[in-house]
Design a protein around this motif. Structure first.
Motif, PDB file in Angstrom:
ATOM      1  N   LEU A 117      -2.608   5.659  -2.812  1.00 20.56           N
ATOM      2  CA  LEU A 117      -1.186   5.442  -3.076  1.00 20.56           C
ATOM      3  C   LEU A 117      -0.328   6.354  -2.197  1.00 20.56           C
ATOM      4  O   LEU A 117       0.724   5.937  -1.692  1.00 20.56           O
ATOM      5  N   PHE A 118      -0.776   7.588  -2.017  1.00 17.80           N
ATOM      6  CA  PHE A 118      -0.088   8.522  -1.131  1.00 17.80           C
ATOM      7  C   PHE A 118      -0.046   7.973   0.294  1.00 17.80           C
ATOM      8  O   PHE A 118       0.991   8.029   0.976  1.00 17.80           O
ATOM      9  N   ALA A 176      -0.260   4.780   1.271  1.00 17.30           N
ATOM     10  CA  ALA A 176       0.643   3.626   1.343  1.00 17.30           C
ATOM     11  C   ALA A 176       2.104   4.072   1.337  1.00 17.30           C
ATOM     12  O   ALA A 176       2.938   3.556   2.089  1.00 17.30           O
ATOM     13  N   THR A 177       2.410   5.044   0.486  1.00 15.42           N
ATOM     14  CA  THR A 177       3.781   5.544   0.392  1.00 15.42           C
ATOM     15  C   THR A 177       4.224   6.176   1.703  1.00 15.42           C
ATOM     16  O   THR A 177       5.379   6.009   2.128  1.00 15.42           O
ATOM     17  N   TRP A 178       3.306   6.890   2.359  1.00 10.56           N
ATOM     18  CA  TRP A 178       3.663   7.521   3.626  1.00 10.56           C
ATOM     19  C   TRP A 178       4.051   6.475   4.676  1.00 10.56           C
ATOM     20  O   TRP A 178       5.040   6.649   5.401  1.00 10.56           O
ATOM     21  N   ILE A 192       5.300   3.520   4.115  1.00  5.64           N
ATOM     22  CA  ILE A 192       6.575   2.924   3.721  1.00  5.64           C
ATOM     23  C   ILE A 192       7.746   3.842   4.071  1.00  5.64           C
ATOM     24  O   ILE A 192       8.830   3.381   4.446  1.00  5.64           O
ATOM     25  N   LEU A 193       7.526   5.154   3.970  1.00  5.68           N
ATOM     26  CA  LEU A 193       8.584   6.108   4.285  1.00  5.68           C
ATOM     27  C   LEU A 193       8.714   6.356   5.789  1.00  5.68           C
ATOM     28  O   LEU A 193       9.821   6.422   6.331  1.00  5.68           O
ATOM     29  N   CYS A 253      -2.226   2.973   4.781  1.00  3.35           N
ATOM     30  CA  CYS A 253      -1.213   3.471   5.711  1.00  3.35           C
ATOM     31  C   CYS A 253      -1.152   2.606   6.969  1.00  3.35           C
ATOM     32  O   CYS A 253      -0.088   2.107   7.356  1.00  3.35           O
ATOM     33  N   ALA A 269       6.365  -3.182  -2.924  1.00  3.68           N
ATOM     34  CA  ALA A 269       5.436  -2.963  -4.032  1.00  3.68           C
ATOM     35  C   ALA A 269       4.295  -3.980  -3.993  1.00  3.68           C
ATOM     36  O   ALA A 269       3.126  -3.635  -4.212  1.00  3.68           O
ATOM     37  N   VAL A 290       1.897  -2.954  -1.356  1.00  6.32           N
ATOM     38  CA  VAL A 290       1.038  -1.833  -1.768  1.00  6.32           C
ATOM     39  C   VAL A 290      -0.131  -2.342  -2.609  1.00  6.32           C
ATOM     40  O   VAL A 290      -1.285  -1.915  -2.430  1.00  6.32           O
TER      41      VAL A 290
END
Length: 415
Positions: A86-87, A89-91, A93-94, A310, A333, A336
């Motif tokens: 999850l970290f 994927a979030t990276w 997206i950011l 990622c 979402a 992800v």
């Protein structure tokens, strides 16, 4: 010469011929042949995606449940893998949208490449209730026929988890069916990939005719973006080691020296499994307990690929950027969810198959066209090195962090 190199050379040749052909003449006639030929190969690949994902996801989840074995160390490892995926994927997206805003692709060439108008346009608002309902198909056969990947992924994942609760004698035929489905699709994909150099040449020729020499700049920019997002993720893994691995900056230095041999193997082989002996040696240099490393490392190499969400989300965000599409929060979402499913299910496959099996469902979930993906597959040579490099680094990092955590939890309370 291996297939990956042939595909890459076909890409370069197609773009080069397409770029110079308008000056020679006859480009319209060539385009009339190359465009349908390339699309034919692309559609042949697309027809295998849903059954391939179904087979991969079911067997991947079933085998992960079986491998975990329910032990304390394995349970802690699986939870850590989920958090780090999850970290990852979030990276993406950011980081990727911010990077593309600061350093956009050469959009005139990109527009010619995709047929889209330059300039990102945010997707329209999506109703949350409708989005949630779309995740749970009332008729799974209807969404299969429509090619809606996300509800298919949700259904197959839930089905696999439910099958994991059955007695072994009932699980066995289901696992055998989906395993056979996966293997049959891999054979079919192998046949289709025999024609990959021709298909990629036709697609690249079409792009070269439309975009000219600027297509090379778009692809070089794409490779740079994909490498940057993965390099920064790897640096963040080192930061996590400094924060949670014990020893602060000095501990991070010890980790960097211990993981270096495994990283060398990863770069040279592009295989996490080939690097496993070197990762074990790194665990010994860090004096990690065998009770942890002997459980976590085989699990990590089998089912934990931190760069997968990622890199794959970055690929789709980049294609969306080329098409003038900026996915909204619910589309992200959905991407992800699809990326996590791909991270679990696509291990052990050749990079060419993994790339499409992972990115097509994410693109479908985010509403991004998939036509450019085979061209991006052809330049995966360099990004794939960083995929493996990041995975090997994170395998040892999560083992080290878990060793410290479990040691602290098992230590006797002070009297």
């Amino acid at each position: 010469m291996n297939l990956t190199a042939k595909i890459f050379l076909a890409l370069v040749a197609g773009l080069a011929v397409g770029a110079v052909l308008p000056d020679v003449g006859g480009s319209d006639a060539v385009l009339a042949i190359a465009e349908p030929l390339g699309n034919l190969w692309l559609q042949a690949l697309q027809m295998t995606i849903i059954p391939l994902i179904a087979g991969l996801l079911f067997t991947g989840i079933a085998e992960s449940i079986g491998t975990a074995g329910g032990g304390k160390v394995a349970a802690a490892a699986l939870f850590s893998f989920l958090v780090l995926l999850l970290f990852s994927a979030t990276w993406a997206i950011l980081f990727v949208p911010a990077l593309l805003e600061y350093w956009p692709a050469p959009l005139q060439a990109a527009a010619a490449l995709t047929g889209a108008a330059p300039g990102a346009v945010a997707a329209g608002p999506i109703n949350v209730g409708d989005w949630l309902l779309s995740l749970v198909p009332a008729n799974v056969f209807k969404v299969l026929a429509a090619g809606d990947m996300l509800p298919v992924v949700v259904f197959v994942a839930a089905f696999a988890l439910a099958a994991g609760q059955l007695p072994a004698r009932q699980q066995a035929p289901l696992l055998a069916f989906f395993d056979a489905l996966k293997d049959a699709m891999l054979v079919l994909v192998g046949w289709i990939f025999v024609a990959a150099p021709i298909g990629v040449f036709a697609l690249a020729l079409t792009v070269g005719l439309k975009a000219g020499i600027g297509a090379f700049g778009v692809l070089a920019h794409y490779v740079a973006v994909l490498v940057l997002v993965q390099v920064t993720l790897i640096l963040l893994v080192y930061g996590l080691m400094a924060l949670f691995g014990g020893g602060g900056i000095a501990g991070m230095g010890r980790f960097a020296r211990a993981v270096l041999p495994a990283q060398a193997v990863a770069v040279s082989t592009q295989s996490s499994i080939a690097a496993l002996p070197a990762i074990y040696e790194g665990a010994e240099r860090l004096a990690l307990p065998e009770s942890v490393s002997r459980v976590v490392l085989p699990l990590a190499v089998s089912i934990f690929r931190i760069t997968s969400p990622c890199a794959n989300i970055a690929v789709v965000l980049y294609v969306g950027h080329l098409n003038g599409i900026a996915p909204g929060p619910l589309a992200l979402a959905a991407g992800v969810i699809a990326a996590l499913a791909a991270a679990v299910s696509t291990g052990g496959l050749p990079g060419s198959i993994t790339f499409l099996a992972a990115t097509v469902p994410i693109a479908n979930a985010m509403g991004v066209p998939v036509a450019a993906l085979p061209l991006l597959l052809a330049v995966e040579l360099l990004p794939d090195i960083f995929r493996t490099l990041g995975n090997v680094t994170a395998d040892l990092a999560v083992t080290s962090i878990l060793s410290k955590r479990l040691k602290l939890e098992s230590a006797p309370a002070p009297v």
